[in-house]
Design a protein around this motif. Structure first.
Motif, PDB file in Angstrom:
ATOM      1  N   ASP A   1       0.834  -1.207   0.000  1.00 22.70           N
ATOM      2  CA  ASP A   1       0.000   0.000   0.000  1.00 22.70           C
ATOM      3  C   ASP A   1       0.868   1.255   0.000  1.00 22.70           C
ATOM      4  OD1 ASP A   1      -2.951  -0.903   0.419  1.00 22.70           O
ATOM      5  OD2 ASP A   1      -1.772  -2.146   1.784  1.00 22.70           O
ATOM      6  N   PHE A   2       1.983   1.189   0.715  1.00 16.84           N
ATOM      7  CA  PHE A   2       2.938   2.308   0.714  1.00 16.84           C
ATOM      8  C   PHE A   2       4.258   1.814   1.304  1.00 16.84           C
ATOM      9  CE2 PHE A   2       0.420   2.528   4.593  1.00 16.84           C
ATOM     10  CZ  PHE A   2       1.374   2.659   5.589  1.00 16.84           C
ATOM     11  N   TYR A   3       5.237   2.670   1.296  1.00 17.55           N
ATOM     12  CA  TYR A   3       6.558   2.363   1.846  1.00 17.55           C
ATOM     13  C   TYR A   3       6.871   3.321   2.999  1.00 17.55           C
ATOM     14  CZ  TYR A   3       7.495  -0.540  -2.247  1.00 17.55           C
ATOM     15  OH  TYR A   3       7.449  -1.505  -3.210  1.00 17.55           O
ATOM     16  N   VAL A   4       7.529   2.784   4.008  1.00 18.10           N
ATOM     17  CA  VAL A   4       7.952   3.592   5.157  1.00 18.10           C
ATOM     18  C   VAL A   4       9.476   3.613   5.206  1.00 18.10           C
ATOM     19  CG1 VAL A   4       7.946   3.839   7.669  1.00 18.10           C
ATOM     20  CG2 VAL A   4       5.893   3.042   6.497  1.00 18.10           C
ATOM     21  N   ALA A   5      10.032   4.810   5.216  1.00 21.95           N
ATOM     22  CA  ALA A   5      11.486   4.987   5.328  1.00 21.95           C
ATOM     23  C   ALA A   5      11.788   5.717   6.630  1.00 21.95           C
ATOM     24  CB  ALA A   5      12.024   5.780   4.143  1.00 21.95           C
ATOM     25  N   GLN A   6      12.740   5.200   7.380  1.00 21.66           N
ATOM     26  CA  GLN A   6      13.132   5.809   8.655  1.00 21.66           C
ATOM     27  C   GLN A   6      14.639   5.992   8.706  1.00 21.66           C
ATOM     28  OE1 GLN A   6      11.402   2.775  11.273  1.00 21.66           O
ATOM     29  NE2 GLN A   6       9.979   4.310  12.042  1.00 21.66           N
ATOM     30  N   LYS A   7      15.036   7.066   9.332  1.00 21.91           N
ATOM     31  CA  LYS A   7      16.461   7.308   9.555  1.00 21.91           C
ATOM     32  C   LYS A   7      16.620   7.953  10.932  1.00 21.91           C
ATOM     33  CE  LYS A   7      19.145   8.241   6.153  1.00 21.91           C
ATOM     34  NZ  LYS A   7      19.855   8.858   4.985  1.00 21.91           N
ATOM     35  N   ASN A   8      17.366   7.282  11.793  1.00 24.03           N
ATOM     36  CA  ASN A   8      17.602   7.790  13.150  1.00 24.03           C
ATOM     37  C   ASN A   8      18.987   8.405  13.253  1.00 24.03           C
ATOM     38  OD1 ASN A   8      15.138   6.770  13.748  1.00 24.03           O
ATOM     39  ND2 ASN A   8      15.825   5.327  15.302  1.00 24.03           N
ATOM     40  N   MET A   9      19.107   9.407  14.111  1.00 24.89           N
ATOM     41  CA  MET A   9      20.373  10.089  14.330  1.00 24.89           C
ATOM     42  C   MET A   9      20.601  10.285  15.822  1.00 24.89           C
ATOM     43  SD  MET A   9      20.152  13.060  11.423  1.00 24.89           S
ATOM     44  CE  MET A   9      21.760  13.701  11.899  1.00 24.89           C
ATOM     45  N   THR A  10      21.866  10.259  16.221  1.00 30.72           N
ATOM     46  CA  THR A  10      22.253  10.560  17.594  1.00 30.72           C
ATOM     47  C   THR A  10      22.999  11.882  17.596  1.00 30.72           C
ATOM     48  OG1 THR A  10      22.450   8.205  18.150  1.00 30.72           O
ATOM     49  CG2 THR A  10      23.557   9.764  19.607  1.00 30.72           C
ATOM     50  N   VAL A  11      22.540  12.802  18.429  1.00 23.96           N
ATOM     51  CA  VAL A  11      23.121  14.138  18.477  1.00 23.96           C
ATOM     52  C   VAL A  11      23.522  14.466  19.910  1.00 23.96           C
ATOM     53  CG1 VAL A  11      22.759  16.595  18.011  1.00 23.96           C
ATOM     54  CG2 VAL A  11      21.652  14.871  16.557  1.00 23.96           C
ATOM     55  N   VAL A  12      24.729  14.993  20.080  1.00 26.77           N
ATOM     56  CA  VAL A  12      25.201  15.426  21.397  1.00 26.77           C
ATOM     57  C   VAL A  12      25.027  16.929  21.494  1.00 26.77           C
ATOM     58  CG1 VAL A  12      27.133  15.523  23.006  1.00 26.77           C
ATOM     59  CG2 VAL A  12      26.889  13.548  21.475  1.00 26.77           C
ATOM     60  N   ILE A  13      24.199  17.351  22.429  1.00 30.47           N
ATOM     61  CA  ILE A  13      23.995  18.780  22.686  1.00 30.47           C
ATOM     62  C   ILE A  13      24.820  19.167  23.911  1.00 30.47           C
ATOM     63  CG2 ILE A  13      22.308  20.574  23.269  1.00 30.47           C
ATOM     64  CD1 ILE A  13      20.201  18.929  21.797  1.00 30.47           C
ATOM     65  N   LYS A  14      25.775  20.056  23.723  1.00 29.97           N
ATOM     66  CA  LYS A  14      26.718  20.372  24.795  1.00 29.97           C
ATOM     67  C   LYS A  14      26.312  21.583  25.632  1.00 29.97           C
ATOM     68  CE  LYS A  14      30.663  18.101  22.704  1.00 29.97           C
ATOM     69  NZ  LYS A  14      32.102  18.169  22.357  1.00 29.97           N
ATOM     70  N   LYS A  15      25.189  22.187  25.282  1.00 30.72           N
ATOM     71  CA  LYS A  15      24.667  23.301  26.075  1.00 30.72           C
ATOM     72  C   LYS A  15      23.228  22.975  26.445  1.00 30.72           C
ATOM     73  CE  LYS A  15      27.672  26.829  24.024  1.00 30.72           C
ATOM     74  NZ  LYS A  15      27.720  28.121  23.309  1.00 30.72           N
ATOM     75  N   LEU A  16      23.042  22.550  27.696  1.00 34.58           N
ATOM     76  CA  LEU A  16      21.710  22.107  28.117  1.00 34.58           C
ATOM     77  C   LEU A  16      20.677  23.229  28.044  1.00 34.58           C
ATOM     78  CD1 LEU A  16      22.463  19.776  31.168  1.00 34.58           C
ATOM     79  CD2 LEU A  16      22.285  19.216  28.758  1.00 34.58           C
ATOM     80  N   ASN A  17      21.121  24.469  28.216  1.00 36.40           N
ATOM     81  CA  ASN A  17      20.157  25.572  28.185  1.00 36.40           C
ATOM     82  C   ASN A  17      19.622  25.843  26.776  1.00 36.40           C
ATOM     83  OD1 ASN A  17      22.526  26.575  27.144  1.00 36.40           O
ATOM     84  ND2 ASN A  17      22.468  28.514  28.269  1.00 36.40           N
ATOM     85  N   ARG A  18      20.180  25.162  25.772  1.00 33.38           N
ATOM     86  CA  ARG A  18      19.699  25.336  24.404  1.00 33.38           C
ATOM     87  C   ARG A  18      18.872  24.135  23.937  1.00 33.38           C
ATOM     88  NH1 ARG A  18      23.356  26.975  19.777  1.00 33.38           N
ATOM     89  NH2 ARG A  18      21.280  27.553  19.034  1.00 33.38           N
ATOM     90  N   PHE A  19      18.617  23.213  24.837  1.00 33.49           N
ATOM     91  CA  PHE A  19      17.904  21.991  24.460  1.00 33.49           C
ATOM     92  C   PHE A  19      16.544  22.298  23.848  1.00 33.49           C
ATOM     93  CE2 PHE A  19      14.841  18.648  25.435  1.00 33.49           C
ATOM     94  CZ  PHE A  19      15.449  17.539  24.870  1.00 33.49           C
ATOM     95  N   ASP A  20      15.748  23.103  24.509  1.00 29.16           N
ATOM     96  CA  ASP A  20      14.398  23.420  24.016  1.00 29.16           C
ATOM     97  C   ASP A  20      14.457  24.095  22.650  1.00 29.16           C
ATOM     98  OD1 ASP A  20      13.081  22.409  26.265  1.00 29.16           O
ATOM     99  OD2 ASP A  20      13.382  24.270  27.361  1.00 29.16           O
ATOM    100  N   GLU A  21      15.363  25.050  22.531  1.00 22.80           N
ATOM    101  CA  GLU A  21      15.496  25.784  21.273  1.00 22.80           C
ATOM    102  C   GLU A  21      15.873  24.861  20.116  1.00 22.80           C
ATOM    103  OE1 GLU A  21      18.706  28.881  19.262  1.00 22.80           O
ATOM    104  OE2 GLU A  21      18.675  28.594  21.446  1.00 22.80           O
ATOM    105  N   LEU A  22      16.868  24.010  20.363  1.00 18.34           N
ATOM    106  CA  LEU A  22      17.327  23.112  19.309  1.00 18.34           C
ATOM    107  C   LEU A  22      16.273  22.062  18.962  1.00 18.34           C
ATOM    108  CD1 LEU A  22      21.070  22.568  20.336  1.00 18.34           C
ATOM    109  CD2 LEU A  22      20.183  23.946  18.457  1.00 18.34           C
ATOM    110  N   LEU A  23      15.587  21.535  19.974  1.00 16.40           N
ATOM    111  CA  LEU A  23      14.567  20.522  19.709  1.00 16.40           C
ATOM    112  C   LEU A  23      13.418  21.104  18.888  1.00 16.40           C
ATOM    113  CD1 LEU A  23      14.180  17.532  20.298  1.00 16.40           C
ATOM    114  CD2 LEU A  23      12.759  18.167  22.250  1.00 16.40           C
TER     115      LEU A  23
END
Length: 237
Positions: free
Chosen positions: A110-132
């Motif tokens: 019926d359709f195709y599903v493509a997924q790609k996962n990534m691991t990212v290290v955020i070194k400034k916790l105070n920017r977590f919300d902004e980056l997410l």
């Protein structure tokens, strides 16, 4: 005759080895053996985010291209935000057909599903919300988890070992002094590997991610616990 001589030689060898081990055990010095633990608690200064993109399209090629496009947009966005290339890593890729129809013998998905996962290290916790928020904006549609860590963990491991050794020495001194003796030189020392796994180990003491509708921080890093465990034997004087 030869077989008999061989048996006698083997028996003699075994008895000699047994006698040598018995003599070695007999001269073993009096020992006090203790276990020492050390622990260091620090606030994490990095967070590892496991995120992903997923696309559903009618054709395999369209699903792959759409997912690759979103992944490229994520990488580009992170680079513009100052995230180093070494702190980004593709960790998982899938491309699967999906058959929702109950029609017997159906060969076309019926359709195709493509997924790609990534691991990212955020070194400034105070920017977590902004980056997410920015990552969601450029195509990320899955966040599979976060893990808090400290960048200079080796320094804290060494500190935890030092505390563990001091703890072992204090225990040994207390035990021997109660019996009117004192500890001498160190006879043996090792890091033990019990049910807690290889020592020293570090683990997340508190890990919480929750979206805050009030506009406050949406991540609580808590603290990271770095612990060490050593076994030490001292000669009793």
């Amino acid at each position: 005759m030869k077989n008999r001589n061989r048996i006698l030689l083997l028996v003699t060898f075994v008895l000699t080895a047994f006698t040598a081990n018995a003599q070695q055990s007999a001269v073993l010095p009096p020992l006090v053996s203790v276990n020492g633990t050390g622990e260091v608690r620090v606030q994490p200064n990095e967070v590892v985010v496991n995120l992903g993109v997923e696309s559903r399209e009618k054709t395999l090629d369209a699903a792959r291209k759409e997912t690759d496009k979103k992944a490229a947009a994520i990488i580009s966005y992170l680079k513009k935000q100052g995230v180093d290339a070494k702190d980004m890593q593709t960790s998982f890729v899938t491309l699967n057909p999906v058959y929702n129809s109950g029609e017997f013998g159906r060969t076309s998905p019926d359709f195709y599903v493509a997924q790609k996962n990534m691991t990212v290290v955020i070194k400034k916790l105070n920017r977590f919300d902004e980056l997410l928020s920015g990552l969601y904006g450029v195509g990320a549609n899955h966040v599979h988890g976060v893990q808090f860590q400290v960048s200079d963990v080796e320094k804290y491991k060494a500190e935890a070992r030092k505390k563990a050794v001091a703890n072992a020495k204090q225990k040994a001194s207390t035990l021997t002094s109660e019996l009117g003796a004192k500890i001498g030189r160190v006879y043996a020392i090792s890091e033990s590997e019990g049910y807690r796994g290889p020592q020293p180990m570090y683990k997340v003491a508190l890990q919480e991610v929750a979206m805050d509708g009030a506009g406050g921080p949406s991540i609580a890093g808590g603290e990271v616990v770095i612990s060490a465990n050593v076994d030490v034997s001292f000669v009793i004087e």
